[in-house]
Enzyme design. Sequence first.
Site, PDB file in Angstrom:
ATOM      1  N   GLU A  26       0.854  -1.188   0.000  1.00  0.00           N
ATOM      2  CA  GLU A  26       0.000   0.000   0.000  1.00  0.00           C
ATOM      3  C   GLU A  26       0.893   1.243   0.000  1.00  0.00           C
ATOM      4  OE1 GLU A  26      -2.953   0.016   3.089  1.00  0.00           O
ATOM      5  OE2 GLU A  26      -3.733   1.990   2.506  1.00  0.00           O
ATOM      6  N   ASN A  71      -6.739   1.576   2.657  1.00  0.00           N
ATOM      7  CA  ASN A  71      -7.451   2.822   2.879  1.00  0.00           C
ATOM      8  C   ASN A  71      -6.990   3.913   1.910  1.00  0.00           C
ATOM      9  OD1 ASN A  71      -8.676   1.495   5.016  1.00  0.00           O
ATOM     10  ND2 ASN A  71      -7.310   2.352   6.568  1.00  0.00           N
ATOM     11  N   ASN A 171     -12.191  -0.758  -1.167  1.00  0.00           N
ATOM     12  CA  ASN A 171     -11.578  -1.261   0.060  1.00  0.00           C
ATOM     13  C   ASN A 171     -12.376  -0.846   1.287  1.00  0.00           C
ATOM     14  OD1 ASN A 171      -9.099  -2.306   1.614  1.00  0.00           O
ATOM     15  ND2 ASN A 171      -9.322  -0.235   2.430  1.00  0.00           N
ATOM     16  N   GLU A 172     -12.726  -1.794   2.131  1.00  0.00           N
ATOM     17  CA  GLU A 172     -13.324  -1.557   3.460  1.00  0.00           C
ATOM     18  C   GLU A 172     -14.344  -0.419   3.481  1.00  0.00           C
ATOM     19  OE1 GLU A 172     -10.253  -1.369   6.507  1.00  0.00           O
ATOM     20  OE2 GLU A 172      -9.793  -3.488   6.240  1.00  0.00           O
ATOM     21  N   GLU A 291      -6.535  -9.228   3.426  1.00  0.00           N
ATOM     22  CA  GLU A 291      -5.733  -8.586   4.493  1.00  0.00           C
ATOM     23  C   GLU A 291      -5.788  -9.492   5.713  1.00  0.00           C
ATOM     24  OE1 GLU A 291      -6.135  -4.439   5.431  1.00  0.00           O
ATOM     25  OE2 GLU A 291      -6.713  -3.964   3.368  1.00  0.00           O
TER      26      GLU A 291
END
Length: 499
Positions: A26, A71, A171-172, A291
């Site tokens: 990331e 994130n 993502n999330e 993850e």
Amino acid sequence: MQAKLHLDKEFTVGEVDKRIFGSFIEHLGRAVYGGIFEPGHAQADKSGFRKDVLNLVRELDVPVVRYPGGNFVSSFNWEDSVGPVAGRPRRLDLAWKAVEPNLFGLNEFMAWAKAANTEAMMALNLGTRGIEAASALVEYCNHPGESYWSDLRKSHGVKNPHNIKLWCLGNELDGPWQVGQKTPDEYGRLAFETAKAIKLFDPTLELVAVGSSNRRMPLFPQWEATVLEHCYDKVDYISVHEYYANRENDLPTFLANSIGMDHFINDVVATCDFVQAKKRGHKQIHLSFDEWNVWFHSNDADKKLAPWTVGPAQLEDVYTFEDALVVGTLINTLLRHADRVKIACMAQLVNVIAPIMTRNGGPAWKQTIFWPLFHASKYGRGTSMHLKIDVGHYANATYGDVPWLDASAIQSEDRKTVTVFVVNRHAKETIELTGKFAGLEHLKLKGHTVLHHADIKAVNDEKHPDNVAPVEKAVGAQTAGTLSVGLGPLSWNVLRFEA
Ligand code: AHR
């Protein structure tokens, strides 16, 4: 203590998809800047890629690397990261309160992935952006030419398409910390329409819908059910994320976290199958556990970091020997679910909660958790086998009865070897493991690798990179088709059987 292992050639879980040994880079902390990329470093190649890090990544043999977040991706403009470096903007990264200078971007990552002998799992921004930016990125990466975005790529000096097969639809997005958090219906609709556009471009691309950020999220598992009710027809995987911690310094509970991972996987599988049943569908949705790791050591240090700098030392967990044992049990759990978990990414790969650490301007070394991932990636490819172990339990307030041994068994692709990975959770006792194999009577124990340290808090560092490292143990006289071996207290064991 005695234990008995039962293995039968006929009882298999399924083929291990090699992408279960994946990882993650990331734009966060020193993963990129000072990690895989450090122009001017003595080990840097002409592209600025650290060769010492590349060698360690190749040694791990990581088949897939998720990129660029995390994130980070939820407020990232991919267009900032391509074209002449001098013209790329410096941006504030809202996710991690850092500055992203865009000196390393999409095409640099794809060149690095090639050098690292790995494939990209590319994440799309469905936080602040949507269908148009996602479609443009897919076209930029995968279309050969004679269209606006593919010609732009060519004008950036990349003649051939990257042909990225695997894409994450955000993502999330259930998380309040995420830039562009969504409700399950908002996200499900957006994921469906984005997936539709991508599959109109190329129906063979594989797509991962966002699942819950962890098992404690208030909407889990309704999030998965609602999201998949929207996009079941267009996606192939649902993501699963979980990190494990030992904040209370409670080793028996920490070592039992793989049971939590096991329950989480079962719950997500059940939810996927519920939606499949509801849709009268024929397609099974698989899991992308993209993850997973131990993460908690760096939490306090991170609170003290100044915001808005490039490559701050964020999430730099220094892993102990006990963390490596937990990682071993988590890998066993993923392997035991090889029929449904097709992708898994240890988060992350370099410096940020990672098996590989570097010092800017200095060396690179292996953290303790490097070893179980290395062994699994080397010996864990093939067919995952059902295995039964008769062994005692300990009582744990969080997880109930916890077996003293945690194991997985893999028959190699050429069917000539079987490898059994076993963690002994007992702090004091050697466990004498015996066994008989059905249909595998020609196999004999030929190798026993052990990871152990007398101090469960032992770490590797720049000056002591091999403080926690595996050793080969003598296997003694063995009879084909049977097993008799001692597993020392608190140890990760790799038992290799060959004809
Ligand atoms: O891996 C670190 C962070 O953990 C990722 O950016 C995010 O997806 C998760 O919360």
